[in-house]
Scaffold this motif. Sequence first.
Motif, PDB file in Angstrom:
ATOM      1  N   PRO A 270      23.481  33.413  25.474  1.00 57.01           N
ATOM      2  CA  PRO A 270      22.316  32.794  26.139  1.00 57.01           C
ATOM      3  C   PRO A 270      22.194  31.300  25.844  1.00 57.01           C
ATOM      4  CG  PRO A 270      21.698  34.868  25.103  1.00 57.01           C
ATOM      5  CD  PRO A 270      23.084  34.548  24.616  1.00 57.01           C
ATOM      6  N   ALA A 271      22.441  30.922  24.586  1.00 53.58           N
ATOM      7  CA  ALA A 271      22.347  29.502  24.243  1.00 53.58           C
ATOM      8  C   ALA A 271      23.390  28.693  25.004  1.00 53.58           C
ATOM      9  CB  ALA A 271      22.521  29.308  22.738  1.00 53.58           C
TER      10      ALA A 271
ATOM     11  N   TYR B 141      24.817  29.384  27.906  1.00 50.02           N
ATOM     12  CA  TYR B 141      24.459  29.272  29.323  1.00 50.02           C
ATOM     13  C   TYR B 141      23.338  28.257  29.526  1.00 50.02           C
ATOM     14  CZ  TYR B 141      23.187  30.468  34.084  1.00 50.02           C
ATOM     15  OH  TYR B 141      22.914  30.397  35.426  1.00 50.02           O
ATOM     16  N   ALA B 142      22.356  28.283  28.625  1.00 49.07           N
ATOM     17  CA  ALA B 142      21.245  27.345  28.742  1.00 49.07           C
ATOM     18  C   ALA B 142      21.726  25.896  28.617  1.00 49.07           C
ATOM     19  CB  ALA B 142      20.192  27.644  27.667  1.00 49.07           C
ATOM     20  N   PHE B 143      22.576  25.630  27.652  1.00 54.36           N
ATOM     21  CA  PHE B 143      23.105  24.276  27.481  1.00 54.36           C
ATOM     22  C   PHE B 143      23.941  23.850  28.690  1.00 54.36           C
ATOM     23  CE2 PHE B 143      22.565  24.964  22.763  1.00 54.36           C
ATOM     24  CZ  PHE B 143      21.682  23.910  22.570  1.00 54.36           C
TER      25      PHE B 143
ATOM     26  N   ALA C 130      23.778  25.059  31.870  1.00 57.38           N
ATOM     27  CA  ALA C 130      23.055  25.009  33.142  1.00 57.38           C
ATOM     28  C   ALA C 130      21.961  23.948  33.177  1.00 57.38           C
ATOM     29  CB  ALA C 130      22.458  26.385  33.438  1.00 57.38           C
ATOM     30  N   TRP C 131      21.345  23.658  32.020  1.00 58.82           N
ATOM     31  CA  TRP C 131      20.137  22.841  32.030  1.00 58.82           C
ATOM     32  C   TRP C 131      20.224  21.581  31.187  1.00 58.82           C
ATOM     33  CZ3 TRP C 131      17.953  28.179  30.726  1.00 58.82           C
ATOM     34  CH2 TRP C 131      17.879  28.956  31.884  1.00 58.82           C
ATOM     35  N   THR C 132      21.417  21.209  30.734  1.00 62.56           N
ATOM     36  CA  THR C 132      21.572  19.947  30.010  1.00 62.56           C
ATOM     37  C   THR C 132      22.762  19.186  30.589  1.00 62.56           C
ATOM     38  OG1 THR C 132      23.140  20.640  28.280  1.00 62.56           O
ATOM     39  CG2 THR C 132      20.798  21.133  27.916  1.00 62.56           C
TER      40      THR C 132
ATOM     41  N   GLY D  22      27.115  26.962  22.475  1.00 60.48           N
ATOM     42  CA  GLY D  22      26.613  28.313  22.279  1.00 60.48           C
ATOM     43  C   GLY D  22      27.537  29.161  21.429  1.00 60.48           C
TER      44      GLY D  22
END
Length: 454
Positions: free
Chosen positions: A405-406, A408-410, A412-414, A424
């Motif tokens: 999850p970390a 994917y977040a980094f 997609a959104w950074t 991640g």
Amino acid sequence: MYHATSWKQRISLFFTILLPILITQISYSLMTMFDTMMSGHAGTGDLAGVAIGASLWMPVSIGLNGILMAITPMIAQLLGRKEKGQIARTVTQALYLSVLLAVVITGVGVVLLQPVLSMMHLEADVYRVATRYLGGLCIGIIPLFASNVIRYFFDAQGYTKISMSITVIAVPFNVLLNYLLIFGNWGFPKMGGVGAGYATGLTYWFILLLSVGVVFRVEATRGYKLFIQWYTPSWRMWKEQLSIGVPMGLSIFFEASIFSIVTLLMGSMYDTSTVAAHQSAINFTSMLFMMPLSIASTLTILVAFEVGSGRLEGARAYSRFGVSTAIGLLGITAVFLYLFREQVAMLYSNDPKVISLMMHFLVFGVFYQLSDAAQASLQGVLRGYKDTAVPFMIALAAYWGVGLPAGYAFAAWTSLGAYGFWVGIIAGLTGAAAGFAMRLAAVQRKARRELQRA
């Protein structure tokens, strides 16, 4: 194998067992690396197709082999308890189980491969190579699993040089088949990346034939009468092996699957060059990971042998030395990786874009080396105690609850983009290492209390 009574003896025995295991692991890794490298020189589409195929196969393969790896601590503890007569029965049951697992996974692959690849929306050429690469590799699944059982049988008794010799012979055989089938040399069909799958599948058969031959040739193993004296399949023994091996296999699967899921996500989010660069970087760092993985296997053997004979202080000594050695060695390779990342990237591709992207991925690879070394070696110690259920839960939480999850977040959104996935991965591996360290402390306290009561 023997009980060491001084640090000098322990270190000597540790490296005597470790070095052949390391060469064996590197040899297996080299086969995958040569598949990827040689396919890359056939074309970027071939490189990406083999990368996707390998990403699907790797976690499944090593996860199922993790189940079979359960016989390593089982045999080592039998030796420690001086119950050598039970070893042949244990190995035979593991062979039955290996064939069963191979048949099941082949059937599942036939059903699920096309739907999984279709979901990724791959370019047509990449889709074709990935599908046919896995089809060629499929011919070697049964011999791969069976030969790994024989390998663990050798290793658990300290005969690690036997496994080393077999795989060292197999690597040039694999490279030759790649040369013939990828590029169509000497009148063979030119198959591109697809040929790498068939080359690897045939190499697994070659390894199995060599392994069986050695069992009959070496006096120390001939006495077990493997492949001569057969035992009735036993659900009770399968259950024992599965109770140890399934958590081991799942732990390994969840770690390896992070890298594979990341590759699959990249296939749907980024272009072919990014996927090829990412997988090439993973491929090379995976070879470096063979060092802590080999140390983990060594620790499983030595710790299990000491625990089986009730020598808990010896088990603790090996644990401390092995984990420290793994972290130290990966620290050295991390420096090497940073300094020579451009030269490494050029081994995989002639495409300037792929080379540039891969160099950046390797910088992030430098940072996860230490966490990877710690978590792998700690897991090896825990397996020596036959403690696998709780480490599996730790691995699941760290790799899939934190790392994926970390990442994917980094991504997609950074602004990190594709490199965010690697951040991640670093977070997941670090969390796993911390969890395994705490679990090991608890397991060692429990073992000490049980020995005192006994």
